[in-house]
Design a protein around this motif. Structure first.
Motif, PDB file in Angstrom:
ATOM      1  N   TYR A 178      -0.668  -4.579  -3.397  1.00 18.30           N
ATOM      2  CA  TYR A 178      -1.788  -4.080  -2.602  1.00 18.30           C
ATOM      3  C   TYR A 178      -3.109  -4.584  -3.165  1.00 18.30           C
ATOM      4  CZ  TYR A 178      -4.848  -0.998   0.010  1.00 18.30           C
ATOM      5  OH  TYR A 178      -5.837  -0.517   0.834  1.00 18.30           O
ATOM      6  N   ARG A 179      -3.974  -5.106  -2.276  1.00 16.94           N
ATOM      7  CA  ARG A 179      -5.253  -5.718  -2.634  1.00 16.94           C
ATOM      8  C   ARG A 179      -5.056  -6.933  -3.533  1.00 16.94           C
ATOM      9  NH1 ARG A 179      -9.500  -2.542  -0.942  1.00 16.94           N
ATOM     10  NH2 ARG A 179      -9.111  -0.322  -0.659  1.00 16.94           N
TER      11      ARG A 179
ATOM     12  N   GLY B 127     -12.785  -4.511   1.962  1.00 13.30           N
ATOM     13  CA  GLY B 127     -13.337  -5.397   0.971  1.00 13.30           C
ATOM     14  C   GLY B 127     -14.838  -5.263   0.778  1.00 13.30           C
TER      15      GLY B 127
ATOM     16  N   GLU C 238       0.852  -1.193   0.000  1.00  9.42           N
ATOM     17  CA  GLU C 238       0.000   0.000   0.000  1.00  9.42           C
ATOM     18  C   GLU C 238       0.886   1.241   0.000  1.00  9.42           C
ATOM     19  OE1 GLU C 238      -3.660   2.059   2.517  1.00  9.42           O
ATOM     20  OE2 GLU C 238      -2.463   0.486   3.457  1.00  9.42           O
TER      21      GLU C 238
END
Length: 400
Positions: free
Chosen positions: A91-92, A352, A62
């Motif tokens: 990230y994610r 999320g 991030e």
């Protein structure tokens, strides 16, 4: 403590730079960002290459490889201009997608070198966890180049996360303020959490930070302070963050969009009662100053707000989690018609799109929100796990 009295700390990445063989054989990927520097401030990636380390790829968390993205954003670079190496944004990214990313990168081992700040909901440690899970599944070795915990390692605060509230703000049971380094967290998570997701532990090596002692905070290490992310500019910010980050789950500004994020909080409806009410609590190690400010972005951008600034008078006595929880209870008592919780959505960092109150994800359960809303005393919820061996036994501790 004078500069001459400081114990010199050698970070794990500095030890790896001096002895590239510490990472073991094969092609290396470096999980890093702008905090990944040597003590003389040279970026680690080009320095490792110059020292002969077989570095073939970079992985960013991030805020991106250069730490310029705001909360909830990753990086956009695909190649690092300083080294020419490919950059992979993690990230994610988790599960099979992250497994594929590791396999396609061609690395034999991942070296993790990010500066954590000692709070469960700071996402760098969960980037580490997700990558450890993928490393275990794909057979990639995992190496943590350890760094000091800037809050020291003697204190933990807050309950363990309830797995029912797991998110990227907390994947596994840890206290809010955990008191461990990334290397110690990696040993703990590799023993108790990674196998439950990956089916096995990762092949883990920790390159320790030589000279660090648990009583040392960021200033005592003598290492340069690099802001770990855009809204953690100073060690003072890091000191309050494990508590005041909880205000992200409320309708108050936590100071984003100002020069003192997390050190100040405020809202349009606060008035002259708030600062004196906090002063009456006589919380250890902190004074509260009444102030007004206008955030330039994020919550209440462009609106005049009133609130308080936290001034630390005794950083050792200061308990950030306990302080923030007492502030939340005071807000509910003084402003019952105005104070409110935020609901997490797809744009909220690490949630999320759960639709759950963000405060529950930050706290690790709904107990804090329910206690505050009921007018109960929430301070008993701040106690750390007892005994500490319930969540991190002595076998994970690397430093005296």
């Amino acid at each position: 403590m004078s500069t001459d009295d400081r114990v010199a700390v050698t970070t794990g990445i500095a030890r790896l730079h001096a002895s590239p063989g510490l990472a073991g054989p094969g092609r290396l990927g470096l999980v890093t960002n702008h905090t990944g520097v040597l003590p003389d401030l040279r970026p680690a990636a080009p320095a490792l290459l110059a020292a002969g380390a077989p570095l073939v790829a970079l992985f960013g968390p991030e805020h991106g490889l250069h730490g310029t993205a705001q909360a909830g954003e990753g990086g956009t670079s695909r190649r690092d201009p300083a080294t020419g190496l490919p950059v992979h944004d993690t990230y994610r990214c988790d599960g099979e997608h992250l497994d594929t990313l590791l396999l396609d990168s061609g690395v034999d081992a991942l070296v993790f070198d990010l500066q954590d700040i000692g709070a469960r909901f700071y996402t760098y440690v969960w980037t580490m966890f997700d990558l450890m899970v993928s490393a275990a599944r794909t057979g990639v070795r995992f190496v943590v180049a350890d760094r000091p915990n800037p809050l020291g390692g003697l204190v933990s605060e807050g309950p363990l996360l309830d797995p029912a509230w797991a998110s990227f703000l907390g994947r596994a049971p840890l206290p809010v303020r955990h008191g461990l380094t990334c290397g110690e967290l990696a040993r703990h998570l590799n023993a108790c959490a990674v196998p439950h997701v990956a089916g096995r532990s990762a092949d883990l090596t920790v390159i320790e930070a030589a000279g660090w002692r648990r009583a040392m905070d960021a200033a005592a290490t003598g290492l340069p302070w690099i802001a770990p992310s855009p809204n953690i500019p100073t060690p003072a910010t890091a000191a309050v963050y494990p508590g005041t980050c909880l205000f992200e789950g409320t309708n108050l500004s936590e100071g984003r969009g100002t020069t003192q994020p997390f050190e100040i909080v405020g809202a349009p409806y606060l008035d002259a009662r708030f600062a004196p009410a906090l002063a009456e609590l006589a919380l250890p190690g902190v004074h509260f100053r009444d102030l007004r400010f206008v955030p330039t972005f994020h919550k209440h951008a462009g609106r005049p707000l009133r609130g308080v600034q936290l001034h630390l008078t005794d950083p050792v006595a200061f308990a950030p989690v306990r302080t923030a929880v007492a502030m939340l209870a005071t807000l509910r008592r003084l402003y019952p018609d105005d104070f409110a919780w935020h609901t997490a959505d797809g744009g909220a960092e690490g949630t999320g799109g759960t639709g759950r109150p963000l405060i529950d994800l930050l706290w690790g359960s709904d107990r804090l929100r329910r206690a505050v809303d009921a007018g109960d005393d929430p301070l008993p919820l701040c106690a750390p796990p007892a005994p500490p061996a319930d969540w991190a036994g002595a076998d994970v501790l690397l430093y005296p």
